[in-house]
Structure formats: structure tokens, C-alpha cells
Scaffold this motif. Structure first.
Motif, PDB file in Angstrom:
ATOM      1  N   THR A 192       0.846  -1.199   0.000  1.00 29.51           N
ATOM      2  CA  THR A 192       0.000   0.000   0.000  1.00 29.51           C
ATOM      3  C   THR A 192       0.879   1.247   0.000  1.00 29.51           C
ATOM      4  O   THR A 192       1.893   1.307   0.697  1.00 29.51           O
ATOM      5  N   ILE A 193       0.491   2.239  -0.777  1.00 33.33           N
ATOM      6  CA  ILE A 193       1.224   3.499  -0.823  1.00 33.33           C
ATOM      7  C   ILE A 193       0.816   4.349   0.376  1.00 33.33           C
ATOM      8  O   ILE A 193      -0.335   4.757   0.496  1.00 33.33           O
ATOM      9  N   GLU A 194       1.756   4.592   1.278  1.00 29.65           N
ATOM     10  CA  GLU A 194       1.485   5.360   2.491  1.00 29.65           C
ATOM     11  C   GLU A 194       1.706   6.859   2.285  1.00 29.65           C
ATOM     12  O   GLU A 194       1.010   7.689   2.867  1.00 29.65           O
ATOM     13  N   GLU A 195       2.718   7.220   1.478  1.00 31.25           N
ATOM     14  CA  GLU A 195       3.006   8.617   1.178  1.00 31.25           C
ATOM     15  C   GLU A 195       3.478   8.716  -0.265  1.00 31.25           C
ATOM     16  O   GLU A 195       4.106   7.781  -0.787  1.00 31.25           O
ATOM     17  N   ALA A 196       3.194   9.841  -0.893  1.00 29.95           N
ATOM     18  CA  ALA A 196       3.619  10.031  -2.283  1.00 29.95           C
ATOM     19  C   ALA A 196       3.956  11.491  -2.539  1.00 29.95           C
ATOM     20  O   ALA A 196       3.290  12.392  -2.020  1.00 29.95           O
ATOM     21  N   ARG A 197       4.977  11.704  -3.318  1.00 33.26           N
ATOM     22  CA  ARG A 197       5.357  13.052  -3.751  1.00 33.26           C
ATOM     23  C   ARG A 197       5.582  12.992  -5.261  1.00 33.26           C
ATOM     24  O   ARG A 197       6.415  12.221  -5.742  1.00 33.26           O
ATOM     25  N   VAL A 198       4.851  13.817  -5.986  1.00 36.75           N
ATOM     26  CA  VAL A 198       4.897  13.790  -7.450  1.00 36.75           C
ATOM     27  C   VAL A 198       4.961  15.225  -7.958  1.00 36.75           C
ATOM     28  O   VAL A 198       4.186  16.076  -7.519  1.00 36.75           O
ATOM     29  N   ALA A 199       5.870  15.498  -8.876  1.00 38.32           N
ATOM     30  CA  ALA A 199       5.964  16.826  -9.488  1.00 38.32           C
ATOM     31  C   ALA A 199       6.233  16.671 -10.976  1.00 38.32           C
ATOM     32  O   ALA A 199       6.805  15.665 -11.429  1.00 38.32           O
ATOM     33  N   LEU A 200       5.831  17.688 -11.732  1.00 38.00           N
ATOM     34  CA  LEU A 200       5.875  17.628 -13.189  1.00 38.00           C
ATOM     35  C   LEU A 200       6.845  18.642 -13.763  1.00 38.00           C
ATOM     36  O   LEU A 200       6.932  19.784 -13.301  1.00 38.00           O
ATOM     37  N   THR A 201       7.547  18.228 -14.799  1.00 37.62           N
ATOM     38  CA  THR A 201       8.473  19.071 -15.537  1.00 37.62           C
ATOM     39  C   THR A 201       7.822  19.560 -16.830  1.00 37.62           C
ATOM     40  O   THR A 201       7.203  18.769 -17.547  1.00 37.62           O
ATOM     41  N   ASN A 202       7.959  20.851 -17.119  1.00 38.97           N
ATOM     42  CA  ASN A 202       7.508  21.463 -18.370  1.00 38.97           C
ATOM     43  C   ASN A 202       5.995  21.395 -18.552  1.00 38.97           C
ATOM     44  O   ASN A 202       5.500  21.283 -19.677  1.00 38.97           O
ATOM     45  N   MET A 203       5.264  21.523 -17.451  1.00 39.91           N
ATOM     46  CA  MET A 203       3.803  21.604 -17.522  1.00 39.91           C
ATOM     47  C   MET A 203       3.315  22.967 -17.059  1.00 39.91           C
ATOM     48  O   MET A 203       2.156  23.133 -16.681  1.00 39.91           O
ATOM     49  N   GLY A 204       4.183  23.957 -17.106  1.00 41.47           N
ATOM     50  CA  GLY A 204       3.871  25.324 -16.726  1.00 41.47           C
ATOM     51  C   GLY A 204       5.145  26.130 -16.762  1.00 41.47           C
ATOM     52  O   GLY A 204       6.221  25.623 -17.149  1.00 41.47           O
ATOM     53  N   SER A 205       5.086  27.367 -16.344  1.00 43.41           N
ATOM     54  CA  SER A 205       6.277  28.215 -16.352  1.00 43.41           C
ATOM     55  C   SER A 205       7.212  27.908 -15.185  1.00 43.41           C
ATOM     56  O   SER A 205       8.343  28.398 -15.136  1.00 43.41           O
ATOM     57  N   THR A 206       6.739  27.110 -14.236  1.00 47.19           N
ATOM     58  CA  THR A 206       7.544  26.612 -13.124  1.00 47.19           C
ATOM     59  C   THR A 206       7.210  25.135 -12.931  1.00 47.19           C
ATOM     60  O   THR A 206       6.217  24.642 -13.481  1.00 47.19           O
ATOM     61  N   PRO A 207       8.018  24.387 -12.173  1.00 45.19           N
ATOM     62  CA  PRO A 207       7.633  23.005 -11.876  1.00 45.19           C
ATOM     63  C   PRO A 207       6.322  22.979 -11.109  1.00 45.19           C
ATOM     64  O   PRO A 207       6.002  23.911 -10.370  1.00 45.19           O
ATOM     65  N   VAL A 208       5.557  21.902 -11.287  1.00 46.10           N
ATOM     66  CA  VAL A 208       4.208  21.818 -10.729  1.00 46.10           C
ATOM     67  C   VAL A 208       4.100  20.590  -9.838  1.00 46.10           C
ATOM     68  O   VAL A 208       4.446  19.472 -10.255  1.00 46.10           O
ATOM     69  N   ARG A 209       3.631  20.780  -8.636  1.00 49.15           N
ATOM     70  CA  ARG A 209       3.354  19.657  -7.732  1.00 49.15           C
ATOM     71  C   ARG A 209       1.997  19.054  -8.105  1.00 49.15           C
ATOM     72  O   ARG A 209       0.991  19.778  -8.206  1.00 49.15           O
ATOM     73  N   ALA A 210       1.947  17.755  -8.325  1.00 53.66           N
ATOM     74  CA  ALA A 210       0.716  17.068  -8.710  1.00 53.66           C
ATOM     75  C   ALA A 210      -0.055  16.678  -7.451  1.00 53.66           C
ATOM     76  O   ALA A 210      -0.137  15.507  -7.073  1.00 53.66           O
ATOM     77  N   ALA A 211      -0.658  17.673  -6.808  1.00 55.98           N
ATOM     78  CA  ALA A 211      -1.305  17.463  -5.513  1.00 55.98           C
ATOM     79  C   ALA A 211      -2.463  16.479  -5.615  1.00 55.98           C
ATOM     80  O   ALA A 211      -2.695  15.671  -4.711  1.00 55.98           O
ATOM     81  N   GLY A 212      -3.219  16.551  -6.702  1.00 54.67           N
ATOM     82  CA  GLY A 212      -4.350  15.642  -6.858  1.00 54.67           C
ATOM     83  C   GLY A 212      -3.911  14.199  -6.948  1.00 54.67           C
ATOM     84  O   GLY A 212      -4.565  13.303  -6.396  1.00 54.67           O
ATOM     85  N   VAL A 213      -2.816  13.964  -7.646  1.00 57.20           N
ATOM     86  CA  VAL A 213      -2.285  12.600  -7.754  1.00 57.20           C
ATOM     87  C   VAL A 213      -1.799  12.118  -6.395  1.00 57.20           C
ATOM     88  O   VAL A 213      -2.081  10.975  -5.986  1.00 57.20           O
ATOM     89  N   GLU A 214      -1.082  12.962  -5.691  1.00 52.25           N
ATOM     90  CA  GLU A 214      -0.578  12.582  -4.369  1.00 52.25           C
ATOM     91  C   GLU A 214      -1.729  12.211  -3.439  1.00 52.25           C
ATOM     92  O   GLU A 214      -1.668  11.212  -2.712  1.00 52.25           O
TER      93      GLU A 214
END
Length: 284
Positions: free
Chosen positions: A207-229
Motif C-alpha cells: 500500500t502506498i502510504e506517502e507520495a510526492r509527485v511533481a511535473l516538468t515542463n507543464m507550466g512556467s515553473t515546476p508543478v506539484r501534482a497534488a491531486g495525484v498525491e
């Protein structure tokens, strides 16, 4: 093309570098590894009056432990980050992303802090730094201050650094025992990412207990994928469940269209690559 004339300063300490920047004014540029700056100078897209070379500032190199964090000097090369045992043990996501940066020649010259301060939204280190919740230590005439990664990246090629400040080190919270993967999509080898995903997860008993996900080149700055987390926490580490969570990857993003892809394609890539990255990390 030949760069425009400029004065050259090679300080040996951080204090000397800060003094040189303050004296040179807003038209000065900092030279770290030079992999991004030198082509810009040759094309005269930047015409600094003074170049402050940090190559002789030994205190800006290296990786060390400081309690619950790793401290990476801004002039530490990508090559050294790749091969550092502390990074591999406590910040596997940084190693995974650094492994994909350009080619071996550039990784030997390019620097960890230089890539971060350059703040190219297609660069491979910004999203991992954001995902890991790193803190960036900045030095200027008024002393040192610490800036959270979420506040450091302000726009394309724009950071919280003032003209007379230097990024001196990055504090990386330890993610010991977490598994990580960096999934990158580009048209040709060694090109900038069209889209990439930095994923770091902690699992227990499937089971996934914690997750950290961020995206490259999906905006003018890096983006944290909060919904996915949010969707991943408590989720079984199965392909079906992870792909379901990855459907939220494009939420809150603002990608641009260019010669490589349109907005809809980048959003599609974000969802697909997020699924792949998280699944690879969870199976790590």
C-alpha cells in the motif's frame, strides 16, 4: 558569434563573490558550470557587464549530512551528485533525475545549483527539488536566508534570487527508504523534456502510504501534482489503482503549445508518464 565584452571576476570565497556582484550591479551574471549561460552569451541574448565565475569557490562543492537533511553545495557537479552514496541512500529521486541530464560531458561540467538557479521549466532538476520539499539557502549582502522550493521558482527563468544574491546550497529532506523514479519524454536523446514526472513513494505491505509527485515542463515553473498525491495515499500499489490516480496529473497545470506538441498532448503525456513513474517507483 562572439560574446559582447565584459569584465571577469574569479572570487575564491562566497563573501568575495557577493561583494563582486554588489559592485557590478544588476548587469552582472554568475558563471557556474556555464552549460546554459555560455551559449546565451555567444548568441548575445545576454550582455553582462561583469561575469562572476564561481569555479574557485571550494566551499560551494560537496554533499554532507546535517541531521534529517542532506546539504548539497550549489557548485557540486551533476556527475558528483549521480555518484554520491548519501544521495543514493537518502534522496534517490535526485539521483534518478540527474541520471537523465543531457550527456556525460555536460554532467561533468554542469552544476546542481546552476541548473536550479537557471530555472528552465524544462530542466530536469526543478521538479525533483519541488517534490522533495527542498529548501534553498541564498546568500547576499544582508546575510543568508532560506527559501522553500515552492517559493523559489517564480516564473520561467525567474527565481527568488536578487541580483546581488547567490544560491549557495540546497537542503534536501531525507527520504530514506522511499522509492523513486523519473520518467522523461523527449523527441530525441539528450533533448529537453517535452514532459517529465518526478515520483517518490513510501509503501508498506503493498500500500502506498506517502507520495510526492511533481511535473516538468507543464507550466512556467515546476508543478506539484497534488491531486495525484492525494489519490495515491492509501492506494494499493497496483497498475490499475496507480493509473486511476494518475488521471489527475494535469489538474492545475498550464502547459504551453510549441513546435513539439500542443496543450492537449502535453496533458495526455502528463497522465501517462505519471502512471509509469509512480508504478516504477512503487515497484522499486
Amino acid at each position: 558569434m562572439i560574446p559582447a565584452p565584459f569584465d571577469y571576476v574569479a572570487p575564491s570565497t562566497v563573501d568575495e563573490a557577493i561583494t563582486a556582484l554588489a559592485e557590478a550591479g544588476e548587469d552582472a551574471k554568475v558563471l557556474a558550470g556555464g552549460q546554459s549561460l555560455l551559449p546565451v552569451l555567444r548568441m548575445r541574448l545576454a550582455t553582462p557587464t561583469t561575469l562572476v565565475d564561481l569555479g574557485k569557490v571550494a566551499e560551494l562543492r560537496g554533499v554532507r549530512e546535517d541531521g534529517d537533511a542532506l546539504v548539497i553545495g550549489s557548485m557540486t557537479t551533476h556527475y558528483d551528485v549521480q555518484r554520491d552514496a548519501l544521495v543514493a541512500e537518502h534522496a534517490a529521486l535526485l539521483k534518478a533525475a540527474t541520471d537523465t541530464v543531457a550527456d556525460p560531458q555536460i554532467r561533468h561540467r554542469g552544476t546542481f545549483g546552476g541548473a536550479i538557479a537557471h530555472a528552465d521549466p524544462a530542466g530536469d532538476l526543478l521538479a525533483p527539488v519541488l517534490a522533495l520539499g527542498c529548501e534553498l539557502v541564498v546568500a547576499g549582502p544582508g546575510g543568508r536566508r532560506t527559501v522553500a522550493a515552492a517559493d523559489f521558482f517564480q516564473d520561467m527563468f525567474t527565481t527568488a534570487l536578487a541580483a546581488d544574491e547567490l544560491l549557495v546550497e540546497v537542503r534536501v529532506p531525507k527520504h530514506t527508504g522511499w522509492h523513486a523514479h523519473y520518467e522523461k519524454f523527449n523527441r530525441v536523446a539528450q533533448a529537453w523534456s517535452m514532459v517529465a514526472v518526478a515520483a517518490c513513494v513510501r509503501t508498506e505491505a503493498g500500500t502506498i502510504e506517502e507520495a510526492r509527485v511533481a511535473l516538468t515542463n507543464m507550466g512556467s515553473t515546476p508543478v506539484r501534482a497534488a491531486g495525484v498525491e492525494e489519490a495515491l495515499v492509501g492506494c494499493a500499489a497496483t497498475a490499475e489503482a496507480i493509473r486511476g490516480a494518475a488521471e489527475r496529473a494535469a489538474e492545475g497545470t498550464n502547459p504551453t503549445a510549441d513546435g513539439n506538441s500542443d496543450v492537449e498532448y502535453r496533458q495526455h503525456l502528463a497522465r501517462v508518464l505519471t502512471g509509469r513513474a509512480v508504478l516504477a517507483a512503487a515497484g522499486g
